[in-house]
Design a protein around this motif. Structure first.
Motif, PDB file in Angstrom:
ATOM      1  N   ALA C 290       0.766  -1.074   0.119  1.00  7.29           N
ATOM      2  CA  ALA C 290       0.067   0.211   0.054  1.00  7.29           C
ATOM      3  C   ALA C 290       1.112   1.053  -0.553  1.00  7.29           C
ATOM      4  O   ALA C 290       0.890   1.966  -0.685  1.00  7.29           O
ATOM      5  N   ALA C 291       2.396   1.078   0.799  1.00  7.32           N
ATOM      6  CA  ALA C 291       2.844   2.664   0.291  1.00  7.32           C
ATOM      7  C   ALA C 291       3.246   2.865  -0.523  1.00  7.32           C
ATOM      8  O   ALA C 291       4.216   3.146  -0.823  1.00  7.32           O
ATOM      9  N   GLY C 292       3.571   1.591  -1.347  1.00  6.13           N
ATOM     10  CA  GLY C 292       4.337   2.074  -3.006  1.00  6.13           C
ATOM     11  C   GLY C 292       5.540   0.996  -3.486  1.00  6.13           C
ATOM     12  O   GLY C 292       6.210   1.342  -3.946  1.00  6.13           O
ATOM     13  N   ALA C 293       5.675   0.183  -2.492  1.00  8.00           N
ATOM     14  CA  ALA C 293       6.774  -0.482  -3.148  1.00  8.00           C
ATOM     15  C   ALA C 293       6.738  -1.256  -4.688  1.00  8.00           C
ATOM     16  O   ALA C 293       5.607  -1.977  -4.412  1.00  8.00           O
ATOM     17  N   ASP C 294       7.882  -1.347  -4.493  1.00 10.89           N
ATOM     18  CA  ASP C 294       7.802  -2.055  -5.421  1.00 10.89           C
ATOM     19  C   ASP C 294       8.192  -3.405  -6.138  1.00 10.89           C
ATOM     20  O   ASP C 294       8.316  -4.250  -6.982  1.00 10.89           O
ATOM     21  N   GLY C 325      -2.959 -13.215  -1.719  1.00 11.73           N
ATOM     22  CA  GLY C 325      -3.990 -12.632  -2.378  1.00 11.73           C
ATOM     23  C   GLY C 325      -4.216 -11.383  -1.881  1.00 11.73           C
ATOM     24  O   GLY C 325      -5.015 -10.612  -2.986  1.00 11.73           O
ATOM     25  N   GLU C 326      -4.590 -10.872  -0.394  1.00  9.10           N
ATOM     26  CA  GLU C 326      -4.480 -10.174  -0.229  1.00  9.10           C
ATOM     27  C   GLU C 326      -3.785  -8.921  -0.819  1.00  9.10           C
ATOM     28  O   GLU C 326      -4.626  -7.562  -1.214  1.00  9.10           O
ATOM     29  N   CYS C 327      -2.523  -8.570  -1.163  1.00  5.70           N
ATOM     30  CA  CYS C 327      -1.575  -7.608  -1.491  1.00  5.70           C
ATOM     31  C   CYS C 327      -2.234  -8.083  -2.549  1.00  5.70           C
ATOM     32  O   CYS C 327      -1.882  -6.268  -3.382  1.00  5.70           O
ATOM     33  N   ALA C 328      -2.200  -8.876  -3.715  1.00  6.90           N
ATOM     34  CA  ALA C 328      -2.996  -8.831  -5.323  1.00  6.90           C
ATOM     35  C   ALA C 328      -4.002  -7.093  -5.511  1.00  6.90           C
ATOM     36  O   ALA C 328      -3.783  -6.678  -5.976  1.00  6.90           O
ATOM     37  N   LYS C 329      -5.081  -8.093  -4.138  1.00 12.21           N
ATOM     38  CA  LYS C 329      -6.540  -6.519  -4.773  1.00 12.21           C
ATOM     39  C   LYS C 329      -4.971  -5.000  -3.665  1.00 12.21           C
ATOM     40  O   LYS C 329      -6.314  -3.859  -4.351  1.00 12.21           O
ATOM     41  N   ILE C 330      -4.464  -5.152  -3.109  1.00 15.41           N
ATOM     42  CA  ILE C 330      -4.090  -4.034  -3.022  1.00 15.41           C
ATOM     43  C   ILE C 330      -3.399  -3.160  -3.880  1.00 15.41           C
ATOM     44  O   ILE C 330      -3.698  -1.674  -4.037  1.00 15.41           O
ATOM     45  N   ALA C 331      -2.867  -3.770  -4.557  1.00 15.85           N
ATOM     46  CA  ALA C 331      -1.932  -3.586  -5.686  1.00 15.85           C
ATOM     47  C   ALA C 331      -2.257  -2.435  -6.275  1.00 15.85           C
ATOM     48  O   ALA C 331      -2.492  -1.807  -6.617  1.00 15.85           O
ATOM     49  N   GLN C 332      -4.233  -3.956  -6.998  1.00 16.78           N
ATOM     50  CA  GLN C 332      -4.928  -3.099  -7.723  1.00 16.78           C
ATOM     51  C   GLN C 332      -5.389  -2.266  -7.420  1.00 16.78           C
ATOM     52  O   GLN C 332      -5.559  -1.591  -8.467  1.00 16.78           O
ATOM     53  N   ALA C 333      -5.832  -2.090  -6.151  1.00 18.66           N
ATOM     54  CA  ALA C 333      -6.032  -0.757  -5.503  1.00 18.66           C
ATOM     55  C   ALA C 333      -5.218   0.847  -5.967  1.00 18.66           C
ATOM     56  O   ALA C 333      -6.066   2.197  -5.440  1.00 18.66           O
ATOM     57  N   ILE C 334      -4.184   0.647  -6.174  1.00 15.90           N
ATOM     58  CA  ILE C 334      -3.427   2.055  -6.519  1.00 15.90           C
ATOM     59  C   ILE C 334      -2.698   1.205  -7.619  1.00 15.90           C
ATOM     60  O   ILE C 334      -1.897   2.455  -8.206  1.00 15.90           O
ATOM     61  N   GLY C 335      -3.102   0.874  -8.553  1.00 17.60           N
ATOM     62  CA  GLY C 335      -3.373   0.653 -10.042  1.00 17.60           C
ATOM     63  C   GLY C 335      -1.929   0.142 -10.287  1.00 17.60           C
ATOM     64  O   GLY C 335      -0.688   0.137 -11.506  1.00 17.60           O
ATOM     65  N   ARG C 336      -1.647  -1.279  -9.560  1.00 17.41           N
ATOM     66  CA  ARG C 336      -0.374  -1.575  -9.784  1.00 17.41           C
ATOM     67  C   ARG C 336      -1.186  -2.768  -9.704  1.00 17.41           C
ATOM     68  O   ARG C 336      -2.126  -3.378  -9.686  1.00 17.41           O
ATOM     69  N   LEU C 337       0.219  -3.705 -10.067  1.00 17.47           N
ATOM     70  CA  LEU C 337      -0.062  -5.617 -10.541  1.00 17.47           C
ATOM     71  C   LEU C 337       0.425  -6.118  -9.277  1.00 17.47           C
ATOM     72  O   LEU C 337       2.009  -5.632  -9.342  1.00 17.47           O
ATOM     73  N   LEU C 338      -0.125  -7.473  -9.271  1.00 14.20           N
ATOM     74  CA  LEU C 338       1.214  -8.537  -8.486  1.00 14.20           C
ATOM     75  C   LEU C 338       0.539  -9.900  -8.739  1.00 14.20           C
ATOM     76  O   LEU C 338      -1.239  -9.730  -8.834  1.00 14.20           O
TER      77      LEU C 338
END
Lengths: 338, 338, 338, 338
Positions: C290-294, C325-338
């Motif tokens: 969520a903080a924007g880590a790559d 699974g959770e991180c994938a949704k969070i990535a999506q919430a900020i316009g990224r992909l996991l």
């Protein structure tokens, strides 16, 4: 204050910063460097919050130049201050003054016994808590006014100056009626109402550094007191919180020469809270005196196994007498007296 | 508690420790190891200072086993607590509650403008300081009761719950008359008289972690409030002091799952003080929600360049609306609502 | 650089400072303020130690303006960098890349089992130590080259990129022969010979922040590597040492947006070392994304009770799959992909 | 080790912990308390990572009892160790030994001039860096072997013992050929390959504490050296990283009595890095001696304005001579000689 602009700040952004600086009543000088433009804002506006400038377009950061405290500083008063805690007894001059006693006032007899022992070893003051700031609500919170009475009585019998903590604005008057020096504990170093209250009465104040206070914050806390009219402030270093675990607090003794460099106020050291372990206290007493401290405040108990608080860091009267002998020689080695 | 004896402790010393343990009302078990003997002291005496044992002959160290707090712990109450801050508005359940507003209440109109903006973006509460704990005595100290009135008026117009700081015991009644939630600032986290005072009134309390408080000390501060009868305590992490210099405070978000593991109290995060820079606030809002925070408290100002305090860390209403949108999606990703 | 003169600095002292500034090849601008005179030294001499100026008569302090790193900074390269760790697999773009695996390579079969599990859950890389920097000389120090061989074999079978630590200059070639990414551990962040050695070979480097390194020191360590010709540096935050005790390290996630603001290098987070406790790892994985880590690097073990090291902070493959699974949704919430 | 079970741990979980404890070769004792059950694991398995137990069902936390170092401890050797750095010159006995000199070896003549000055004032050793660990890759990295030659030549002329840093395994032999004492810098305190390499040669080693190393980690680093056969280790405190900003590092002098309490190794203090400012160095020299340090290592330069590094913290030969006089008296006050 120096406002550092971002590498690609536009002339309009620099101009806007100049305007904001002028709005504050400061004058601005622009210096165009090879990598950065900086705007130097000249003038003394210590009370004005300038941090917002950081949020202005084109600004990279703000660098303050002036220390935010003033009357506690050496610039305002170049000579070191002495604080008279009892008629003829001063902290801050050539003499190194030692205050000792139990963490908590437990009983009149016990207090007198300890007081006589520390006086015999050379102490000029007696410490002892009547109001105790305890981390846990379930711990003993002190005897209150009864404890203050014991302290005053022991002063009559020994002549020792009484140093005791005040924790609340509505107790300042009461504590000042019994004590010679009002102690502000580390946890209350930024309790500004309390600072103002002790600044408005006449007894000297021993201000303990908060366990993670910067020196600027420490001196600004002193400034709160002094700005109310009470110049008799003694600074007390009692250790800071760091990652270290073998001590209750890390005692950063370089604070002693640094505080004496930037401020005129006397500086005492508390090696008891500053270490948390009786076996480390004597070495830190010696080191504090060698570093130039104007005084020490030490927890002494004649039956640490039955102390109601801080038993781990209290030294015995015997250990106290021994370290006083060593400290006296160290004081002499650097041209002082104890 | 475990008492670890020194390698060469004598049987007499072990016996003496057993006696001291019994004097405290605990029972002792002696375990003779290959390198050390340890005395396990069994029983629950959380309020009793046992540190003195360290000063006893033959003892190497004391290892506490029980956490010193009790009613704030998960052991006492296994279900998470919810705190109702306005009729029907709760912090601590499935919803993530956001409180936003200016650092300082500056004017009625400005406050209303900001309040309407944050409400439109989804905030449930309005923050704003009427009494400000300022590091410097020369800084603006807040509008006082006038500021409280503005807050109450804006509540009437917006329905937002009011969260505002109380700094002094003698102002608790006044602040409680206007506010919905009384905030205890980080500097006052160990101002025990103030903790007791807010524990004796009925309004919910938002307790900010001191900037170098351990979690134990934080929960003991909550325990001070709860032990007076007020169970409506919201814990707030606002950053700690470390060696880091690119932030005003280091925001240790692991505190969120840890506090929720050991305590039942709701936990909110303040990313404004937790970073000190507007450009870091949105990322930390998102991270706090992702870490499981029950709420956020955020400084928002519509003209940061003219904010009287904390301009550097205030975000604009536009930035606030954007981060609220992101946080809502993140909340959803972990099964919560914002 | 700004040289702040003391309040009573003489014109001669100011003149002398100007000369010293010129000797360094910088040009000087003098600004006379109401309380202080400052000398602004203009020019870019990042490699020159200017601290001595503080020791010059009349000087109060030195304030640097330019960051000491250059090629790692956003000024040199405004676009974020991507590092290709395997053909077609990048860290630093829109995708959030996760590397997972055991602390130590223990056996080929165990490694393969864990690798298959983390791959199935979405990991792109496999971590695992063949050379282990252990705090105690008595602890298991890793399988050495045998461990590297297992890692390479598991890569063949899974396609996962291999990330493994190199501790010594004379092992760089060997580790680079097997690994896809060479990890520099936190303890070696300022082992400059090692930094230069990994800068002189071609494989990407994951550089862990030292546990008390400032961001400047961290980026200067990256600069050591880049200045040798290897631009493929991935920064890794793994927690810092503070006073906090409920975690092995304090994970300061604001470092993520801050590093991305001042540097173009990709930033990954290690929530395993960043907390030290398996029960805190999932929340910090989510917060880091969520903080924007790559990317994330996570310790996973399918039998933590028999892990030879770091058992306390290893999560199971099941917990890993859930948090992915959770991180994938969070990535999506900020316009990224996991 | 004490394994503390959770409040509601089941008998099966306790049983499982007992089994895991036995698997490690330890014996277990179960103590059922009023609030917790604890499992005491008896036996000495210092090299075994037991942290995984925390991850076991029903376990709340693990409390280690034994210090992880052994041969560096007072238990193994109760008498303080002395390290002979030159024939007849020892650190660690009654004498306080002072090593002084420039940060970096700059030229033969300059080095000789400084060496003669510090020798005249009572130093027994000369410090000076030939290989310099510089934070920035753009800074001067030292003269290398040429610098070592100058050091050796100056030893011939003055008789001073040479203390100089070695940064890389492949330079250990070279540095040992010229130096009397090999210094391991703070940044390399956990560079385990380097520690092993200096442990395998015969010259004494001065090991500097890492700037955020715990005492346990510090003594384990010493243990790495000693376990290779080289018992001639001198511990050096050079300051730690904390939130304090008026110093380069915070010098925690309580480390001196604490290290001497738990270890037999001699302890010296570096007040130059320990403060970072020449104006604080003398007070910290005096304090270190008063605290019981076995020696000091001090940066001295006769032209700090042209020192290539550490100019801000270098004192002049005149200041050095003065502080040596004070330290000699302080040493005498506590029964030592300087």
């Amino acid at each position: 204050m120096i406002v550092v602009m971002k590498p690609k700040a536009t002339p309009q952004q620099v101009e806007h910063v100049k305007q904001l600086v002028q709005e504050m009543g400061l004058t601005s000088h622009v210096i165009v460097g090879t990598e950065r433009t900086v705007v130097a804002a000249v003038g003394d506006k210590r009370g004005v919050d300038k941090s917002f400038l950081e949020n202005t377009e084109g600004v990279e950061k703000i660098v303050p130049i002036l220390a935010p405290y003033k009357i506690a500083s050496r610039e305002t008063k170049t000579e070191p201050s002495e604080v008279e805690i009892r008629p003829g007894v001063r902290i801050g001059g050539k003499n190194v003054g030692v205050v000792a006693g139990p963490c908590t006032v437990e009983s009149r007899d016990g207090l007198l016994r300890i007081a006589e022992a520390v006086k015999a070893a050379g102490a000029i003051g007696l410490r002892g808590g009547a109001f105790k700031p305890r981390t846990s609500p379930y711990s003993f919170q002190g005897l209150g006014e009864e404890g203050l009475k014991y302290l005053a009585e022991v002063r009559e019998q020994t002549g020792l100056a009484i140093v005791t903590e005040v924790m609340a604005v509505d107790k300042v008057e009461m504590v000042a009626a019994y004590a010679d020096v009002l102690q502000i504990g580390a946890r209350n170093m930024q309790n500004y109402n309390l600072l103002q209250a002790v600044g408005q009465q006449g007894k000297p104040v021993m201000l303990k550094r908060g366990m993670s206070a910067t020196l600027e914050e420490f001196l600004l806390a002193a400034e709160y007191i002094i700005s109310q009219g009470n110049r008799n402030v003694i600074l007390c270093e009692r250790g800071i919180r760091t990652f270290e675990q073998y001590v209750r607090n890390t005692l950063p003794l370089a604070v002693v020469p640094e505080l004496k460099r930037v401020s005129h106020l006397p500086v005492v050291v508390d090696p008891s809270h500053g270490t948390g372990h009786a076996y480390l206290v004597p070495a830190m007493c010696r080191a504090a005196v060698a570093a130039g401290a104007d005084g020490l405040i030490i927890e002494v108990h004649d039956d640490p196994e039955h102390a109601v608080s801080d038993g781990a860091q209290s030294i015995t009267p015997e250990a106290f007498a021994e370290v006083m002998g060593e400290c006296a020689k160290i004081a002499q080695a650097i041209g002082r007296l104890l």
